[in-house]
Design a protein around this motif. Structure first.
Motif, PDB file in Angstrom:
ATOM      1  N   ALA A  90      -0.680  44.403  13.814  1.00  0.00           N
ATOM      2  CA  ALA A  90      -0.077  44.751  12.608  1.00  0.00           C
ATOM      3  C   ALA A  90      -0.953  45.370  11.593  1.00  0.00           C
ATOM      4  N   ASP A  91      -0.365  46.256  10.661  1.00  0.00           N
ATOM      5  CA  ASP A  91      -1.022  46.815   9.633  1.00  0.00           C
ATOM      6  C   ASP A  91      -1.113  45.966   8.322  1.00  0.00           C
ATOM      7  N   VAL A  92      -0.130  45.177   8.246  1.00  0.00           N
ATOM      8  CA  VAL A  92      -0.073  44.298   6.996  1.00  0.00           C
ATOM      9  C   VAL A  92       0.231  42.781   7.433  1.00  0.00           C
ATOM     10  N   LEU A  93      -0.795  41.754   7.076  1.00  0.00           N
ATOM     11  CA  LEU A  93      -0.582  40.531   7.265  1.00  0.00           C
ATOM     12  C   LEU A  93       0.075  39.728   6.193  1.00  0.00           C
ATOM     13  N   GLN A  94       1.215  39.114   6.405  1.00  0.00           N
ATOM     14  CA  GLN A  94       1.847  38.502   5.372  1.00  0.00           C
ATOM     15  C   GLN A  94       1.409  36.911   5.194  1.00  0.00           C
ATOM     16  N   ILE A  95       1.151  36.410   4.175  1.00  0.00           N
ATOM     17  CA  ILE A  95       1.063  34.979   3.714  1.00  0.00           C
ATOM     18  C   ILE A  95       2.566  34.466   3.178  1.00  0.00           C
ATOM     19  N   PRO A  96       3.132  33.630   3.871  1.00  0.00           N
ATOM     20  CA  PRO A  96       4.439  33.091   3.557  1.00  0.00           C
ATOM     21  C   PRO A  96       4.088  32.310   2.225  1.00  0.00           C
ATOM     22  N   ALA A  97       5.469  32.427   1.327  1.00  0.00           N
ATOM     23  CA  ALA A  97       5.340  31.737   0.044  1.00  0.00           C
ATOM     24  C   ALA A  97       4.756  30.101  -0.057  1.00  0.00           C
ATOM     25  N   LEU A  99       2.755  29.015   1.657  1.00  0.00           N
ATOM     26  CA  LEU A  99       1.151  28.882   2.248  1.00  0.00           C
ATOM     27  C   LEU A  99       0.419  29.697   1.190  1.00  0.00           C
ATOM     28  N   SER A 100       0.836  30.127   0.078  1.00  0.00           N
ATOM     29  CA  SER A 100       0.253  31.018  -0.686  1.00  0.00           C
ATOM     30  C   SER A 100      -1.127  30.529  -1.565  1.00  0.00           C
ATOM     31  N   ARG A 101      -1.211  29.342  -1.382  1.00  0.00           N
ATOM     32  CA  ARG A 101      -2.234  28.681  -2.033  1.00  0.00           C
ATOM     33  C   ARG A 101      -3.486  28.284  -0.707  1.00  0.00           C
ATOM     34  N   GLN A 102      -3.150  28.537   0.488  1.00  0.00           N
ATOM     35  CA  GLN A 102      -4.107  27.934   1.703  1.00  0.00           C
ATOM     36  C   GLN A 102      -5.363  29.066   1.788  1.00  0.00           C
ATOM     37  N   THR A 103      -6.400  28.327   1.240  1.00  0.00           N
ATOM     38  CA  THR A 103      -7.550  29.021   1.296  1.00  0.00           C
ATOM     39  C   THR A 103      -8.142  29.833   2.592  1.00  0.00           C
ATOM     40  N   ASP A 104      -8.041  28.863   3.527  1.00  0.00           N
ATOM     41  CA  ASP A 104      -8.510  29.314   5.074  1.00  0.00           C
ATOM     42  C   ASP A 104      -7.709  30.239   5.583  1.00  0.00           C
ATOM     43  N   LEU A 105      -6.431  30.323   5.174  1.00  0.00           N
ATOM     44  CA  LEU A 105      -5.607  31.264   5.779  1.00  0.00           C
ATOM     45  C   LEU A 105      -5.778  32.572   5.069  1.00  0.00           C
ATOM     46  N   LEU A 106      -5.812  32.588   3.663  1.00  0.00           N
ATOM     47  CA  LEU A 106      -5.961  33.799   2.896  1.00  0.00           C
ATOM     48  C   LEU A 106      -7.218  34.589   3.471  1.00  0.00           C
ATOM     49  N   GLN A 107      -8.242  33.620   3.399  1.00  0.00           N
ATOM     50  CA  GLN A 107      -9.479  34.542   3.796  1.00  0.00           C
ATOM     51  C   GLN A 107      -9.619  34.962   5.306  1.00  0.00           C
ATOM     52  N   ALA A 108      -8.920  34.374   6.060  1.00  0.00           N
ATOM     53  CA  ALA A 108      -9.002  34.611   7.545  1.00  0.00           C
ATOM     54  C   ALA A 108      -8.175  36.093   7.579  1.00  0.00           C
ATOM     55  N   ALA A 109      -7.167  36.085   7.020  1.00  0.00           N
ATOM     56  CA  ALA A 109      -6.142  37.275   6.846  1.00  0.00           C
ATOM     57  C   ALA A 109      -7.161  38.423   6.375  1.00  0.00           C
ATOM     58  N   LYS A 111     -10.217  38.866   6.152  1.00  0.00           N
ATOM     59  CA  LYS A 111     -11.257  39.274   6.727  1.00  0.00           C
ATOM     60  C   LYS A 111     -10.949  40.258   8.144  1.00  0.00           C
ATOM     61  N   THR A 112      -9.915  40.318   8.315  1.00  0.00           N
ATOM     62  CA  THR A 112      -9.463  41.176   9.477  1.00  0.00           C
ATOM     63  C   THR A 112      -9.449  42.618   8.776  1.00  0.00           C
ATOM     64  N   GLY A 113      -9.587  42.771   7.727  1.00  0.00           N
ATOM     65  CA  GLY A 113      -9.619  44.217   7.112  1.00  0.00           C
ATOM     66  C   GLY A 113      -8.199  44.909   6.850  1.00  0.00           C
ATOM     67  N   LYS A 114      -7.290  44.076   7.071  1.00  0.00           N
ATOM     68  CA  LYS A 114      -5.911  44.672   6.940  1.00  0.00           C
ATOM     69  C   LYS A 114      -5.501  44.334   5.701  1.00  0.00           C
ATOM     70  N   ALA A 139     -13.093  37.369   0.280  1.00  0.00           N
ATOM     71  CA  ALA A 139     -13.626  37.615   1.597  1.00  0.00           C
ATOM     72  C   ALA A 139     -13.600  38.936   2.062  1.00  0.00           C
ATOM     73  N   GLN A 140     -13.263  39.776   1.432  1.00  0.00           N
ATOM     74  CA  GLN A 140     -13.147  41.355   1.608  1.00  0.00           C
ATOM     75  C   GLN A 140     -14.427  41.914   1.174  1.00  0.00           C
ATOM     76  N   LYS A 141     -15.370  41.248   0.472  1.00  0.00           N
ATOM     77  CA  LYS A 141     -16.521  42.034  -0.180  1.00  0.00           C
ATOM     78  C   LYS A 141     -17.383  42.818   0.744  1.00  0.00           C
ATOM     79  N   GLU A 142     -17.754  42.129   2.018  1.00  0.00           N
ATOM     80  CA  GLU A 142     -18.722  42.616   2.817  1.00  0.00           C
ATOM     81  C   GLU A 142     -17.871  43.717   3.945  1.00  0.00           C
ATOM     82  N   LEU A 143     -16.548  44.028   3.605  1.00  0.00           N
ATOM     83  CA  LEU A 143     -15.781  45.048   4.337  1.00  0.00           C
ATOM     84  C   LEU A 143     -16.100  46.379   4.179  1.00  0.00           C
ATOM     85  N   THR A 144     -16.180  47.242   4.933  1.00  0.00           N
ATOM     86  CA  THR A 144     -16.398  48.578   4.428  1.00  0.00           C
ATOM     87  C   THR A 144     -15.115  49.206   4.634  1.00  0.00           C
ATOM     88  N   VAL A 145     -14.042  48.737   5.098  1.00  0.00           N
ATOM     89  CA  VAL A 145     -12.564  49.314   5.091  1.00  0.00           C
ATOM     90  C   VAL A 145     -11.987  49.138   3.614  1.00  0.00           C
TER      91      VAL A 145
END
Length: 260
Positions: A90-97, A99-109, A111-114, A139-145
């Protein structure tokens, strides 16, 4: 305006390939950027009904769509461990409504850089999405993408079994500086009916879509199916694939009116 579209759930390969081919042809004719969307698992169903084809088989089909038609892919993730394997396709990872406050899920998505598309919970005010944005960006701070988060409005709960769309909420979401998407098909859902199956009214989809485009959004989300009444998920609010061209012609006309 870009478009996110496809059948709600991956029911089988033929359905997905037929829908993707039709959408690709129409969007090419109308010069609309398309992200093909379909879900391998509907994990937040009202009842224990059909959920989809599963992640392994679903990703194979989405990969075939990507390679055959050259389309960008968007699909849902429900658990943190799913993010890495889904990001391989996938080019875009979608967080279902829901689950929109689930910290671990948001950050894991993130960190993929997508791109991460966060659907605003039916229970949340537009300004409450600030927390979700901060979780993704942190979670994206250290990504170069390129670091990107989208916000999607899909209606707000109004009592039992009904959603409403506050168009001023789209303006509030735009103030975060993120691309804003309007989900026209989920906004006409009638959730959690006593039958255990979500209802809806697809006839209202074009009206809400036109209003959102006139206000000014960056993308439109439309779930579509060749025979929506027979779909295993969101049968009542998915639009007929045969109607998509006319709906998108309207969308382009109203997109000109909107200011972003």
């Amino acid at each position: 305006m870009f478009l996110i579209a496809g059948p709600c759930a991956i029911e089988n390969r033929d359905l997905v390939m037929q829908t993707a081919e039709t959408l690709q042809r129409i969007c090419e004719d109308l010069d609309i950027r398309l992200y093909f969307k379909s879900s391998y698992d509907k994990a937040n169903r009202t009842s224990l009904s059909q959920r989809g084809i599963g992640m392994e088989e679903g990703l194979k089909i989405l990969s075939e769509v990507k390679n055959t038609f050259g389309l960008k892919i968007l699909t849902d993730v429900h658990e943190s461990w799913q993010c890495a394997p889904v990001a391989e396709v996938a080019d875009v990872l979608q967080i279902p409504a829901f689950l929109s406050r689930q910290t671990d899920l948001l950050q894991a998505a993130a960190k993929t850089g997508k791109i991460v598309n966060v659907k605003k919970g039916q229970f949340m005010a537009p300004w409450d999405m600030k927390g979700a944005i901060e979780k993704v960006r942190n979670a994206q701070k250290e990504l170069t993408v390129e670091k990107t988060v989208w916000l999607t409005e899909r209606g707000s709960s109004f009592g039992y079994g009904r959603l409403v769309v506050d168009m001023t909420g789209l303006v509030e979401l735009r103030r975060f500086g993120c691309p804003v998407v309007f989900d026209a098909t989920h906004s006409v859902q009638q959730p959690s009916t006593q039958t255990g199956v979500t209802g809806g009214n697809r006839e209202m989809v074009p009206y809400l879509m036109r209003a959102a485009l006139a206000v000014g959004v960056d993308g439109i989300f439309l779930e579509t199916h060749p025979n929506p009444d027979q779909a295993i998920s969101d049968a009542a609010n998915q639009v007929r694939l045969s109607d998509i061209r006319d709906i998108l012609i309207q969308a382009k006309q109203y997109d000109i009116l909107g200011t972003r």
